[in-house]
Structures are given as C-alpha cells and as structure tokens.
Design a protein around this motif. Structure first.
Motif, PDB file in Angstrom:
ATOM      1  N   PHE A  96       0.836  -1.209   0.000  1.00  0.00           N
ATOM      2  CA  PHE A  96       0.000   0.000   0.000  1.00  0.00           C
ATOM      3  C   PHE A  96       0.869   1.257   0.000  1.00  0.00           C
ATOM      4  O   PHE A  96       0.664   2.162  -0.812  1.00  0.00           O
ATOM      5  N   GLN A  97       1.852   1.292   0.903  1.00  0.00           N
ATOM      6  CA  GLN A  97       2.683   2.507   1.025  1.00  0.00           C
ATOM      7  C   GLN A  97       3.470   2.770  -0.269  1.00  0.00           C
ATOM      8  O   GLN A  97       3.553   3.909  -0.726  1.00  0.00           O
TER       9      GLN A  97
ATOM     10  N   THR B 156       2.780   6.131  -2.987  1.00  0.00           N
ATOM     11  CA  THR B 156       3.767   7.098  -3.492  1.00  0.00           C
ATOM     12  C   THR B 156       3.670   7.223  -5.012  1.00  0.00           C
ATOM     13  O   THR B 156       3.739   8.316  -5.567  1.00  0.00           O
ATOM     14  N   ARG B 157       3.505   6.077  -5.673  1.00  0.00           N
ATOM     15  CA  ARG B 157       3.403   6.097  -7.149  1.00  0.00           C
ATOM     16  C   ARG B 157       2.137   6.845  -7.586  1.00  0.00           C
ATOM     17  O   ARG B 157       2.162   7.626  -8.543  1.00  0.00           O
ATOM     18  N   ILE B 158       1.043   6.592  -6.878  1.00  0.00           N
ATOM     19  CA  ILE B 158      -0.216   7.257  -7.256  1.00  0.00           C
ATOM     20  C   ILE B 158      -0.125   8.759  -6.992  1.00  0.00           C
ATOM     21  O   ILE B 158      -0.618   9.571  -7.785  1.00  0.00           O
ATOM     22  N   GLU B 159       0.527   9.140  -5.892  1.00  0.00           N
ATOM     23  CA  GLU B 159       0.651  10.572  -5.597  1.00  0.00           C
ATOM     24  C   GLU B 159       1.419  11.284  -6.704  1.00  0.00           C
ATOM     25  O   GLU B 159       1.106  12.415  -7.059  1.00  0.00           O
ATOM     26  N   SER B 160       2.394  10.593  -7.261  1.00  0.00           N
ATOM     27  CA  SER B 160       3.138  11.197  -8.359  1.00  0.00           C
ATOM     28  C   SER B 160       2.229  11.385  -9.587  1.00  0.00           C
ATOM     29  O   SER B 160       2.278  12.417 -10.269  1.00  0.00           O
ATOM     30  N   LEU B 161       1.350  10.401  -9.833  1.00  0.00           N
ATOM     31  CA  LEU B 161       0.407  10.538 -10.952  1.00  0.00           C
ATOM     32  C   LEU B 161      -0.584  11.680 -10.701  1.00  0.00           C
ATOM     33  O   LEU B 161      -0.845  12.510 -11.588  1.00  0.00           O
TER      34      LEU B 161
ATOM     35  N   VAL C 208      -5.381  -4.412  -1.733  1.00  0.00           N
ATOM     36  CA  VAL C 208      -4.570  -3.192  -1.623  1.00  0.00           C
ATOM     37  C   VAL C 208      -5.081  -2.142  -2.619  1.00  0.00           C
ATOM     38  O   VAL C 208      -5.237  -0.970  -2.275  1.00  0.00           O
ATOM     39  N   ALA C 209      -5.383  -2.574  -3.832  1.00  0.00           N
ATOM     40  CA  ALA C 209      -5.919  -1.629  -4.832  1.00  0.00           C
ATOM     41  C   ALA C 209      -7.238  -1.025  -4.343  1.00  0.00           C
ATOM     42  O   ALA C 209      -7.496   0.173  -4.518  1.00  0.00           O
ATOM     43  N   THR C 210      -8.065  -1.841  -3.696  1.00  0.00           N
ATOM     44  CA  THR C 210      -9.333  -1.352  -3.162  1.00  0.00           C
ATOM     45  C   THR C 210      -9.080  -0.327  -2.056  1.00  0.00           C
ATOM     46  O   THR C 210      -9.699   0.752  -2.041  1.00  0.00           O
ATOM     47  N   ALA C 211      -8.140  -0.651  -1.162  1.00  0.00           N
ATOM     48  CA  ALA C 211      -7.829   0.255  -0.047  1.00  0.00           C
ATOM     49  C   ALA C 211      -7.265   1.581  -0.573  1.00  0.00           C
ATOM     50  O   ALA C 211      -7.560   2.650  -0.039  1.00  0.00           O
ATOM     51  N   LEU C 212      -6.474   1.509  -1.636  1.00  0.00           N
ATOM     52  CA  LEU C 212      -5.921   2.734  -2.231  1.00  0.00           C
ATOM     53  C   LEU C 212      -7.057   3.613  -2.757  1.00  0.00           C
ATOM     54  O   LEU C 212      -7.063   4.820  -2.551  1.00  0.00           O
ATOM     55  N   GLY C 213      -8.019   2.985  -3.405  1.00  0.00           N
ATOM     56  CA  GLY C 213      -9.171   3.725  -3.922  1.00  0.00           C
ATOM     57  C   GLY C 213     -10.010   4.324  -2.807  1.00  0.00           C
ATOM     58  O   GLY C 213     -10.572   5.408  -2.947  1.00  0.00           O
TER      59      GLY C 213
ATOM     60  N   HIS D 250      -9.812   1.632 -11.003  1.00  0.00           N
ATOM     61  CA  HIS D 250     -10.444   0.523 -11.726  1.00  0.00           C
ATOM     62  C   HIS D 250      -9.524  -0.685 -11.539  1.00  0.00           C
ATOM     63  O   HIS D 250      -8.349  -0.630 -11.891  1.00  0.00           O
ATOM     64  N   ARG D 251     -10.043  -1.764 -10.977  1.00  0.00           N
ATOM     65  CA  ARG D 251      -9.209  -2.930 -10.647  1.00  0.00           C
ATOM     66  C   ARG D 251      -9.353  -4.024 -11.704  1.00  0.00           C
ATOM     67  O   ARG D 251     -10.456  -4.383 -12.100  1.00  0.00           O
TER      68      ARG D 251
END
Ligand code: DI6
Ligand code: FE
Length: 406
Positions: free
Chosen positions: A122-123, A127-132, A159-164, A172-173
């Motif tokens: 998740f962590q 970080t990758r998503i924040e950059s996007l 993890v993808a769900t928790a990120l969303g 979209h998973r």
C-alpha cells in the motif's frame, strides 16, 4: 442555479468532439454541482444566463487552461521489491525475454510481492499514485498479476481497493492472474489456468472490474487466453488483453472478437488485428514507456489504426520490469516523439479514449454537462504544451468530483 464551484475565465479543453481542435472553448466558464458538471460555455453567455452571487466558491482562471482529469488506463502499480538490478543486467546485454526465461523478470517481482505485507504494498503504491495525481491524474487502473496464487492475487486487489478508498482518485481494478506461469506450475500452464479460471476468479469476484491476460510467447497462448476470457465472461466481467507486445500471436484479434474493452501494447499488430479491433470497438492502448524501456524497435501500426478509426489510448504501464514510469505527461510526450501521435491524439489518449478503454466513457474523460467534475488547471500557453515539455510539470490544481484534491 446555485453552484458549489465555478471555474471562471479558463480556456477549456473539453475533448467533447466539437469541431475546434481539442474541443477548445476560450474564455469559458464551467459550473459544478454535486460533483458533476452543470454548465460549460463562454463566460459571456454564463454571465447572461446565470445571475451573479449564487456561488460561494469561484476559481478565477485568468486565461489558464482547464482539461478533463487525466486517466491512466493501464498500470501494474502495486508491486513488491525492485528490478533495478535486472535493468543493470539488461544493460550488459541480456534480453528481457532471456531474463524472463531464467526465472527472473516477472517472477522475481512475484516472489517480492508474495513476501511483502499489504501495508508495504500500500505505502509503495501510494507514493506512485501521488506522483500521478501531481500531474493531473484523477482515474487510474491497477492490475493484479504479481501474486499468481489466490492469496497474493487477493492481497493485491485488496490493496488496490484500499488505495481507492483512501486516496481521492477512482481506481479501476483488473484481475491479471494470467500474467505468467508461477514457478510451482512450471511446464504446467494449463493446470495453472485451472486455478485461475476456477478458485481465483471465484475469489476475486467483487474485487475487480475487468480481467486481463498476457497473451505472448513468455505468457499464454491463444487457446489459453480464450479460456480465461470465457471464464471471465461467464462471470459477467469485461475483458482486456496484453497482446502483440513482443510477437504476433493474434491476441488482439481474439480479444476484439470477444468484445474486449481494449488490447494493449500492439507493436506487432497487423492489419487483420486492426480491422477486428475497429469492427468491435476495442480501444488500442499504446504504452510508449514499455517500448522505450525495453528498447523495442518495432512500432505499433499507427497509420493503420488511424485509417480504421480505432480509438487510441496512452498509459504508463507502470511496472517494475518494462516501464518503471509514473508520469502520464511523459507518456504523452513519448507517444508523440516515438510513435508520431499528434499532441491532440495524445491528449485524447489520456482522456476520452482512456475512459473508453475502461468502459467508463459515459461518466468521465470529457468536460461536458452531466459528466463527473474531474478537472485539471494547467499553466500552459496552448494544449500542445501538455505533451511538449519533458520533466516540467505545468499542473496547478486537480479537482476530483468537484473537490480540489491537489
Ligand atoms: N507486459 C509488460 O510490459 C508488463 N507485463 C506485461 O504483461 C511487464 C511486467 C514485468 O516485467 O514485471
Ligand atoms: Fe502491462
């Protein structure tokens, strides 16, 4: 008409298909209510129609540009470990396919992803998503496929769900259990697919919006790909495919004939594949980061895709092996420089066509009344500048469903 947010005096890049390039409306205003766009047009018209003073929240554009929120429609951005060592090896002359055959490549990330805790995954992904997001991304896709057993495929999708749930973007998973044959099934791909099509697909129900297959010499053959698609469709899940990245197995044609949302990579796609995609409305997702990073020389058949009016999307393919990329703006630049897309095609590729590749074009991808208010403010002098700069970030404000998130 009271509005919760009014964006005033922007040059609005609507991407709505109107005649002007980029669907551009100069000196325009966009009004937002309940997270949706309720008005788009020239500020002059807005002032005539809408009495002043109704909105608490006005963002003054002063001629800045406003675009739809960007959409990264193909990523593998949940992963454990790093593949920098493998990259070094490649630079000493070992090929990507050779490394995969030696049990490195995807399988080394599988081992690291199995070892990682959900929190570690998740962590790193956050970080990758924040950059996007920092470059205007408001919707993105995340694939599983580094678990290759039920437990870890589930962990990735959770993890993808928790990120969303915890980040202000829509995720979209996609279930990509058929990404590679895991070590414990070496030489027994069909038995592995029994697991994918049975237990795994059952377990990931409700945790994914689509199903993908890596159709390739180092992945799964055409018959195996069809089998996964049939199992997915039996569960009502839309399909996507990684196809024609390193060779032409006709995966795109198969996927299109089964009404896939998209076929992705496509460097080795030929005319019959293009025709099939056109016939079935399958989006071509181009991944210039992977093309660049693995030093591919065969380019996707751009002219044919244009000639057959196949919608083209662009994505990062964010993954540790072939595209360690978290900049969608850089992908737009590379799509133009490496594949010769026009900047307008590149922008369509990360807005309306990317939405289509995820099957959500009714909701996002353009600035139109009724669509979700996913909007980005850019400090640029023309829309082409979005694809033009390298390493410069002109993103000023990011709005998701009417809320400022960056
Ligand atoms: N094609 C790719 O480019 C990625 N997956 C795939 O099917 C690469 C994944 C990796 O090397 O880890
Ligand atoms: Fe990929």
């Amino acid at each position: 008409m009271p509005a919760e947010l009014i964006l005033r005096n922007f040059n609005v890049i609507t991407m709505d298909g109107r005649e002007q390039a980029y669907g551009l409306i100069r000196n325009a205003t966009v009004a937002v209510q309940d997270g949706k766009i309720t008005w788009v047009g020239e500020t002059q018209e807005f002032d005539k129609e809408i009495p002043a003073g109704d909105s608490l929240n006005v963002l003054e554009g002063n001629g800045q540009f406003l675009s739809p929120g960007l959409i990264d429609c193909h990523t593998h951005l949940v992963w454990g470990g790093s593949r920098a060592d493998e990259w070094e090896q490649r630079l000493r002359g070992v090929s990507y396919e050779e490394i995969a055959r030696q049990g490195g490549g995807i399988l080394s990330t599988v081992a690291a992803t199995r070892d990682a805790t959900a929190d570690q995954l998740f962590q790193a992904a956050r970080t990758r998503i924040e950059s996007l997001i920092g470059q205007g991304v408001t919707t993105l896709e995340i694939k599983s496929g580094y678990g290759l057993n039920t437990e870890t495929e589930l962990k990735m999708l959770q993890v993808a769900t928790a990120l969303g749930d915890s980040l202000p973007v829509e995720i979209h998973r996609t279930f990509l259990g058929a990404h590679a044959v895991p070590r414990e099934y070496k030489g027994r791909a069909d038995q592995y697919l029994d697991l994918v099509c049975g237990e795994m697909l059952g377990a990931v129900q409700g945790l994914c919006e689509s199903v993908d297959v890596f159709c390739e010499g180092i992945g799964f053959n055409l018959a195996q790909t069809r089998r996964v698609f049939e199992a997915a469709q039996a569960q009502g899940l839309p399909i996507k495919v990684h196809a024609e990245q390193l060779s032409n197995l006709r995966g795109a044609e198969l996927a299109a004939s089964m009404n896939a949302l998209s076929a992705d990579h496509l460097e080795y796609l030929d005319e019959s594949g293009v025709a099939a995609m056109a016939q079935h409305g399958t989006v071509a997702v181009l991944l210039p980061g992977a093309f660049y990073f693995i030093h591919e020389t065969q380019k996707p058949p751009l002219e044919l895709l244009r000639q057959y009016h196949v919608p083209m999307a662009i994505a990062t393919d964010a993954n540790p092996g072939s595209s360690p990329v978290t900049s969608l703006l850089l992908m737009m630049n590379m799509a133009c420089t490496l594949f010769r897309l026009t900047p307008e095609e590149a922008l369509r590729g990360v807005t309306c066509h990317a939405a289509q590749a995820l099957g959500i074009e009714e909701r996002v991808g353009t600035i139109e009344v009724g669509k979700q208010a996913d909007l980005v403010v850019w400090d640029i002098a023309s829309p082409a500048e979005l694809a033009y700069g390298i390493g410069h970030n002109p993103c000023r404000t990011v709005i998701k469903s009417g809320q400022i998130i960056e």
